[in-house]
Scaffold this motif. Structure first.
Motif, PDB file in Angstrom:
ATOM      1  N   UNK A 166      39.097  -1.148  15.063  1.00 18.80           N
ATOM      2  CA  UNK A 166      38.345  -0.853  13.848  1.00 18.80           C
ATOM      3  C   UNK A 166      39.102  -1.385  12.647  1.00 18.80           C
ATOM      4  N   UNK A 167      38.369  -1.572  11.552  1.00 17.53           N
ATOM      5  CA  UNK A 167      39.003  -1.959  10.300  1.00 17.53           C
ATOM      6  C   UNK A 167      39.136  -0.711   9.435  1.00 17.53           C
ATOM      7  N   UNK A 168      40.339  -0.152   9.445  1.00 11.06           N
ATOM      8  CA  UNK A 168      40.625   1.030   8.631  1.00 11.06           C
ATOM      9  C   UNK A 168      41.517   0.663   7.435  1.00 11.06           C
ATOM     10  N   UNK A 169      41.454  -0.611   7.018  1.00 12.87           N
ATOM     11  CA  UNK A 169      42.400  -1.071   5.995  1.00 12.87           C
ATOM     12  C   UNK A 169      42.248  -0.293   4.689  1.00 12.87           C
ATOM     13  N   UNK A 170      41.021  -0.003   4.253  1.00 12.76           N
ATOM     14  CA  UNK A 170      40.829   0.717   2.991  1.00 12.76           C
ATOM     15  C   UNK A 170      41.390   2.130   3.094  1.00 12.76           C
TER      16      UNK A 170
END
Length: 643
Positions: free
Chosen positions: A609-613
């Motif tokens: 997943x993209x949890x960068x924020x």
């Protein structure tokens, strides 16, 4: 642009510690490196740091009226001060400077609290009137300039341009406000009027606080609001012509300066419009500043160059490394509160570049909110059509149930990712918009926070910020409602905060023509169909600019001022992210669920997943804690969350 600070004894006339006042003023030296001064009288202390922009020789502050009974410290610009001077002179007031600051003291004498309604500009000021035994704080209509204040138990009012000013006072209650933490992890900033500390507040945009010594402290008063009437039915041609005239006037007012002046130029519609307008008003080439990125996915510099070439500007460009992540701790020091907009990094860099060449820079900030430019506006309008097709009594239970049972499928093609759509359909317009702009949504925040911290929140949800403003919006137009919400929340808490701190870190004044309150008021009279038409945002603005800017600038997809967080957290910052997320600083707070922090790191770094924020938001909170020496004990009395 300047820094202001002060102390006022609301009950008596105690003498204030000169060393304390000096520390409060000096901590914001960066806001005004040209000059600084302090003023004391019994029960009053005022401080000012000056960045000289207008009337370089005689505009020093604190500034007084003719007999010295009224004193003001002021941060910002009153753009219409030249119009107010003859009016005030006709009333018998005598001016000793050419500065806009002096207009404030005489306007107060003439019109009292209503003086702010006569000012057109960006401002925050503190004013002392000895004859009336009255202290007056005021902030501009759109919150361009910041103003923090606190009322201590001993009756002391303290105020300043940045929270770090108040933090110099040993009496400030620096316990973390749990509700502020909830707002931060929802929005990426702490929404007005709250601050991260229980003992400090922000004066909200278009508010004044008028305190008469010895009398009960009143609540702040609002003196302005934008009303979306949408009843100005001009043709497209008529609206374009009037918009261009209003834009010219707004830009012209903001080009008044006795120091070098230029503009930011990102290559987007808003900054390009400002530069094109400046070029039409100036006999000399405009100085423009752009940041390029070495990552093509984030680089808009070619479009900025198109505009620079067309208007033959003196164009300055610097390339920012795509791994420019060394500013994390610098940003924590600048913002004083947790602040999670990663575009603060390139904003800091473009301010740094601009200050090498100019002292004042015009920007395009505020255009998306008033003209309807955000992509999320089009998405919201489509969702509103779907919500409108079913009555709330059917829609809420039906889609609420589907939102709960449908599996989350971020990995799947968009057509199969229905969970978020179902959740949005179950909400009303304000709740749905809040959900769409939240960094960590409700279910994520429930997982992020520990059980003891959730008890501290006692059911508080940051959606209450949006509900409060939604109730005041006086419109049920789908686009106007969310524009109003953004003007009250995102524009103030995120955009204006970001630009003010980044600019002031470099002693640079930034002026925003698209946030002129008269322009904003006029745009709010125009129908929403002139702002978003089908899938085209900023419809009217782009039409009006077609003679001035190439289609490649006007009609290309919006990029935004972003940095490659997702890649950083899987690459060069991989180990640092893990150390921060699972380290002692966060663990000792008692705020977080460590298992969920570990999940965020593992899922992101594995590529699942993209949890960068979300990761960036937590990292900036941790940097805030470290920079402020905060230690929040991990116990059910997390309760006391003492910093």
């Amino acid at each position: 642009m300047c820094g202001i600070a002060g102390l006022f004894d609301t009950r008596g006339k105690r003498d204030f510690d000169r060393g304390l006042m000096k520390r409060m003023n000096d901590i914001q030296f960066h806001r005004g490196p040209d000059e600084g001064d302090l003023y004391f009288e019994p029960g009053v202390a005022l401080g000012h740091r000056r960045l000289s922009i207008i009337d370089l020789s005689t505009g020093q502050q604190p500034l007084f009226n003719e007999d010295g009974s009224v004193a003001v410290v002021f941060n910002g610009e009153i753009y219409n001060f030249q119009e107010l001077v003859p009016e005030l002179e006709a009333l018998g007031h005598v001016f000793h400077t050419r500065s806009d600051t002096e207009v404030i003291v005489h306007a107060w004498e003439a019109w009292g609290e209503a003086c702010v309604q006569r000012f057109r500009g960006m401002f925050a000021f503190g004013l002392w009137d000895r004859n009336r035994q009255t202290f007056f704080l005021a902030r501009d209509r759109l919150g361009v300039k910041p103003l923090y204040y606190a009322l201590l138990d001993d009756g002391t009012l303290l105020f300043g341009s940045e929270l770090k000013v108040l933090m110099q006072h040993p009496g400030l209650d620096r316990r973390i406000d749990p509700h502020a933490v909830e707002e931060y992890f929802s929005l990426g900033y702490v929404a007005e009027p709250r601050t991260i500390f229980r003992g400090a507040l922000k004066l909200q945009p278009a508010e004044t606080l008028c305190i008469r010594r010895g009398e009960p402290i009143p609540a702040p008063r609002s003196y302005w609001d934008v009303r979306f009437s949408l009843d100005n039915h001009l043709s497209v041609g008529e609206a374009c012509a009037e918009l261009n005239e209003r834009l010219r006037e707004s830009v012209r007012l903001r080009m008044i300066a006795d120091v070098p002046l230029g503009a930011f130029l990102s290559g987007g519609v808003d900054s390009s419009a400002v530069v094109a307008t400046m070029a039409g008003l100036s006999g000399d080439p405009v100085s423009t500043c752009s940041i390029a990125f070495d990552d093509p996915a984030f680089n808009e510099s070619a479009f900025a160059q198109l505009v620079a070439d067309r208007y033959q500007t003196r164009h300055y460009v610097e390339t920012v490394r795509s791994d420019d992540f060394d500013l994390i701790d610098t940003l924590a020091a600048l913002y004083d509160e947790p602040y999670a907009d990663s575009s603060a990094i390139p904003t800091y860099r473009v301010c740094q570049l601009a200050r090498k060449h100019v002292t004042v820079a015009l920007s395009g900030d505020g255009g998306d909110e008033s003209f309807g430019g955000y992509r999320r506006y089009r998405t919201h309008l489509m969702d509103e059509k779907m919500r409108g097709a079913l009555p709330a009594g059917v829609r809420r239970p039906l889609f609420g149930m589907l939102g709960r049972v449908y599996p989350k499928a971020d990995w799947a093609p968009r057509v199969f990712r229905a969970k978020s759509t179902f959740q949005a359909m179950a909400r009303n317009s304000v709740e749905a918009y809040f959900h769409s702009v939240s960094i960590l949504r409700d279910d994520m925040r429930r997982s992020l926070f520990s059980a003891s911290f959730r008890r501290e929140l006692a059911g508080y949800n940051a959606v209450e910020v949006f509900r409060r403003h939604g109730e005041a919006a006086q419109t049920d137009d789908p686009l106007a409602l969310i524009q109003y919400l953004d003007i009250k929340t995102y524009l103030v808490g995120d955009i204006n905060t970001k630009v003010d701190r980044a600019a002031m870190a470099h002693s640079l004044e930034v002026r925003e023509p698209l946030m002129d309150h008269e322009l904003v008021e006029w745009l709010a009279t125009l129908p929403s169909s002139l702002k978003v038409k089908g899938q085209e945002g900023k419809f009217l603005f782009k039409k009006a600019l077609e003679p001035l800017l190439p289609d490649d600038v006007l009609y290309r997809p919006k990029m935004g001022f972003a940095v490659p967080l997702a890649r950083w957290f899987r690459g060069p910052l991989k180990q640092r992210v893990r150390e921060v997320m699972l380290g002692e600083t966060l663990a000792q707070t008692g705020i977080f669920n460590r298992d969920y922090l570990e999940h965020l790191v593992d899922a992101h770094q594995s590529g699942a997943k993209d949890y960068s924020a979300s990761l960036w938001t937590v990292m900036m909170f941790e940097a805030f804690l470290r920079h402020n020496g905060a230690s929040v004990p991990a116990s059910p009395a997390a309760a006391e969350l003492i910093t």
